[in-house]
Design an enzyme around this catalytic site. Structure first.
Site, PDB file in Angstrom:
ATOM      1  CB  SER A  25      44.273  42.382  44.480  1.00 34.85           C
ATOM      2  OG  SER A  25      43.814  41.405  45.397  1.00 34.85           O
ATOM      3  CG  ASN A  38      47.084  29.873  45.048  1.00 30.66           C
ATOM      4  OD1 ASN A  38      47.069  31.047  45.421  1.00 30.66           O
ATOM      5  ND2 ASN A  38      48.182  29.129  45.068  1.00 30.66           N
ATOM      6  CB  THR A  89      33.123  46.779  -1.804  1.00 32.59           C
ATOM      7  OG1 THR A  89      33.239  47.273  -3.139  1.00 32.59           O
ATOM      8  CG2 THR A  89      31.962  45.811  -1.722  1.00 32.59           C
ATOM      9  CG  HIS A  90      37.279  48.550  -2.301  1.00 34.70           C
ATOM     10  ND1 HIS A  90      38.495  47.962  -2.026  1.00 34.70           N
ATOM     11  CD2 HIS A  90      36.564  47.637  -3.006  1.00 34.70           C
ATOM     12  CE1 HIS A  90      38.518  46.749  -2.572  1.00 34.70           C
ATOM     13  NE2 HIS A  90      37.355  46.531  -3.163  1.00 34.70           N
ATOM     14  CE  LYS A 100      31.762  70.069  15.289  1.00 33.62           C
ATOM     15  NZ  LYS A 100      32.089  68.965  14.424  1.00 33.62           N
ATOM     16  CG  ASN A 112      30.441  66.968  17.731  1.00 33.06           C
ATOM     17  OD1 ASN A 112      30.399  67.200  16.527  1.00 33.06           O
ATOM     18  ND2 ASN A 112      31.001  67.797  18.599  1.00 33.06           N
ATOM     19  CD  GLU A 119      33.360  61.218  17.691  1.00 31.99           C
ATOM     20  OE1 GLU A 119      33.977  61.779  16.797  1.00 31.99           O
ATOM     21  OE2 GLU A 119      32.861  61.849  18.646  1.00 31.99           O
ATOM     22  CE1 TYR A 148      47.093  33.420  42.017  1.00 27.52           C
ATOM     23  CE2 TYR A 148      49.093  33.621  43.340  1.00 27.52           C
ATOM     24  CZ  TYR A 148      47.930  34.175  42.819  1.00 27.52           C
ATOM     25  OH  TYR A 148      47.611  35.481  43.090  1.00 27.52           O
ATOM     26  CD  GLN A 171      47.018  40.839  43.652  1.00 27.79           C
ATOM     27  OE1 GLN A 171      46.988  39.975  44.521  1.00 27.79           O
ATOM     28  NE2 GLN A 171      47.597  42.012  43.849  1.00 27.79           N
ATOM     29  CE  LYS A 208      42.409  39.754  41.682  1.00 23.91           C
ATOM     30  NZ  LYS A 208      42.243  39.556  43.139  1.00 23.91           N
TER      31      LYS A 208
HETATM   32  N1  ARG Z   1      45.029  38.365  45.665  1.00 24.08           N
HETATM   33  C1  ARG Z   1      45.430  37.189  44.980  1.00 24.08           C
HETATM   34  C2  ARG Z   1      44.937  37.229  43.538  1.00 24.08           C
HETATM   35  O1  ARG Z   1      44.122  38.024  43.244  1.00 24.08           O
HETATM   36  C3  ARG Z   1      44.823  36.002  45.644  1.00 24.08           C
HETATM   37  C4  ARG Z   1      45.636  34.764  45.602  1.00 24.08           C
HETATM   38  C5  ARG Z   1      46.862  34.933  46.398  1.00 24.08           C
HETATM   39  N2  ARG Z   1      47.587  33.709  46.485  1.00 24.08           N
HETATM   40  C6  ARG Z   1      48.867  33.628  46.853  1.00 24.08           C
HETATM   41  N3  ARG Z   1      49.378  32.469  46.915  1.00 24.08           N
HETATM   42  N4  ARG Z   1      49.569  34.691  47.161  1.00 24.08           N
HETATM   43  O2  ARG Z   1      45.380  36.510  42.720  1.00 24.08           O
END
Ligand code: ARG
Length: 482
Positions: free
Chosen positions: A20, A103, A148-149, A276, A278, A283, A310, A315, A318
């Site tokens: 990651s 974790n 409305t509508h 144009k 735009n 949008e 966990y 991961q 994120k």
């Molecule tokens: N890179 C992991 C994440 O973003 C970090 C935690 C990893 N923990 C594990 N027990 N493998 O979630």
């Protein structure tokens, strides 16, 4: 670095799949600050001695300023720890990760990032609200049709329209602020899932990092992401709201409506059609809101089948949450600049408001004032509108004879007089119900919302200062130990 249990390293392709590290640039600074707080706490609880803490804190400070070579690290936590060990050796560097896990670490980083993002987004929302209020104050008496509508409904005012989104955006602010209360709790020290036997102090790291408390249960602290979903949900709602504003302005800026004109700096040309102008930015606001909704769905889908505790699936939460932050920080800012430079064509709005039969309900209500039951007034005015429509004229052009043919029990001249007395101005003067489009309500609501915005600005400033103050104190502490 962690692979002693396993004989072999990941090959390059698998490492890329598992890693990651590229997403983690978003949490790099938080990870280091979190490690500094953890180190101070370990020192204060005699798990590290002063010399060890000093070395670790010094190295972490240096890492903050360096461009890190990601090497074969799977994530930012491994990278920082391995770089630290490289700098100060395993004897001391190897002690930093005592009594925590990746974790709780990643859960901490995400919360710290979201906490800052919420404050940034709330600032942007208040800026947009303030621009809307400025425009509303300019257009307290600018009459326009309400729809409305997407059919003309009643005569309204442009400020009333703007104020409707002021209130919507206040709710977005409140929704994010409610989420903030749940985000602003520290999971640090929860360990992998079940805590630690070492004498740590979780409340102390929470305080050092400016949290208002801890996420107590260690399974919850490490394995839950409901607050992340709540945040992404608040963003999805915010973006849906902004998307509806965008849609209104897209329609109103067409040649057919011409109620508003976007300034050149917020419009795009066509590569081929020279005429144009735009509304690409609007949008894209609509388009990006789809991303925000998709991000929420990605997060919920990730969570819904996940066992407690966990799982590495987490991961994958994120990227969507970081994406939502990016969208929600940019969209209100762009919309605010766009609104500040928007040209409002009051005459066109007024013409549209005068051209149809928008005063029908106002006329019916004037008949009610004369003692007529509303249902009867509704029937009479409805018939008059039908008559006027068929003979292609305005209500004002109807004759007493025509009126008399549908209003048998009333003096048609009286109705004629009422019809001719009605204008956009008179309707909006008479419309005094709370929250209505009438002139007097515009004044009141603008003043009220101005007070509200300054209250919210204060709340936000206090909240932001609490975090930055704590982080400042933490730096001070690291300096004293160093
Ligand atoms: N890179 C992991 C994440 O973003 C970090 C935690 C990893 N923990 C594990 N027990 N493998 O979630």
């Amino acid at each position: 670095m962690y692979r002693s249990r396993l004989g072999k390293n990941l090959d390059k392709r698998t490492l890329d799949y598992v890693s990651s590290i590229s997403d983690d640039s978003e949490i790099l600074q938080y990870d280091i600050v979190g490690s500094q707080a953890h180190t101070i706490m370990l020192y204060e609880n005699k798990i590290l001695n002063r010399a060890e803490a000093k070395k670790i804190l010094y190295a972490l400070d240096r890492l903050k300023k360096e461009k890190l070579d990601t090497g074969s690290a799977e994530d930012i936590h491994e990278l920082i720890e391995s770089q630290l060990i490289k700098k100060i050796g395993a004897d001391v560097g190897g002690k930093m990760h005592t009594a925590r896990s990746r974790n709780d670490q990643v859960a901490l980083d995400i919360r710290m990032k979201i906490r800052d993002d919420i404050n940034t987004i709330c600032t942007c929302i208040l800026d947009l609200i303030s621009t809307l209020l400025t425009q509303a104050a300019k257009h307290k008496t600018t009459a326009m049709p309400l729809y409305t509508h997407l059919q003309q409904a009643q005569i309204g005012t442009f400020s009333h329209y703007l104020l409707s989104y002021v209130d919507v955006l206040f709710r977005d602010f409140e929704r994010l602020s409610a989420a903030y209360g749940r985000v602003n709790l520290s999971p640090l020290g929860a360990g992998p899932a079940g805590g630690t036997s070492l004498p740590i102090n979780r409340n102390s790291t929470a305080k050092l990092l400016g949290f208002s408390g801890i996420v107590e249960n260690s399974i919850d602290a490490t394995g839950s992401r409901d607050v992340v979903a709540e945040y992404a949900g608040s963003i999805a709602i915010l973006m849906t709201n902004l998307s509806r504003i965008a849609e209104d302005l897209i329609i109103w800026s067409t040649s057919e409506f011409s109620f508003v004109e976007l300034s050149d700096q917020f419009s795009s040309p066509s590569s081929v059609m020279p005429q144009k102008k735009n509304p690409d930015i609007l949008e894209l606001t609509r388009g990006k809101s789809a991303h925000a909704i998709g991000n929420l769905v990605a997060i919920l889908s990730n969570l819904k089948g996940l066992m407690s505790g966990y799982g590495r699936d987490l991961q994958e939460i994120k990227p969507p949450v970081f994406s939502s932050s990016k969208i929600a920080i940019a969209a209100p800012v762009v919309l605010s600049s766009m609104f500040a430079t928007l040209k409002v064509n009051g005459q066109k709005m007024r013409e549209a408001a005068d051209s149809g039969y928008l005063s029908a309900l106002d006329i019916a209500e004037l008949l009610v004032n004369e003692g007529m039951p509303f249902r009867e007034a509704h029937r009479i005015v409805g018939s008059l509108v039908q008559m006027a429509h068929h003979s292609k004229k305005s209500l004002k052009k109807l004759t007493a004879g025509e009126i008399g043919s549908v209003a048998k029990q009333v003096d048609p001249n009286k109705i004629l007089k009422i019809i001719s007395s009605v204008s956009a101005g008179s309707s909006l003067k008479n419309r005094t119900s709370l929250g209505s489009a009438g002139f007097s309500e515009q004044k009141r609501m603008i003043a009220d919302r101005r007070t509200k915005i300054s209250q919210y600005q204060k709340i936000l400033a206090r909240r932001t200062a609490r975090v930055s103050g704590a982080i400042q104190d933490l730096y001070e502490k690291t300096r004293v130990i160093k």
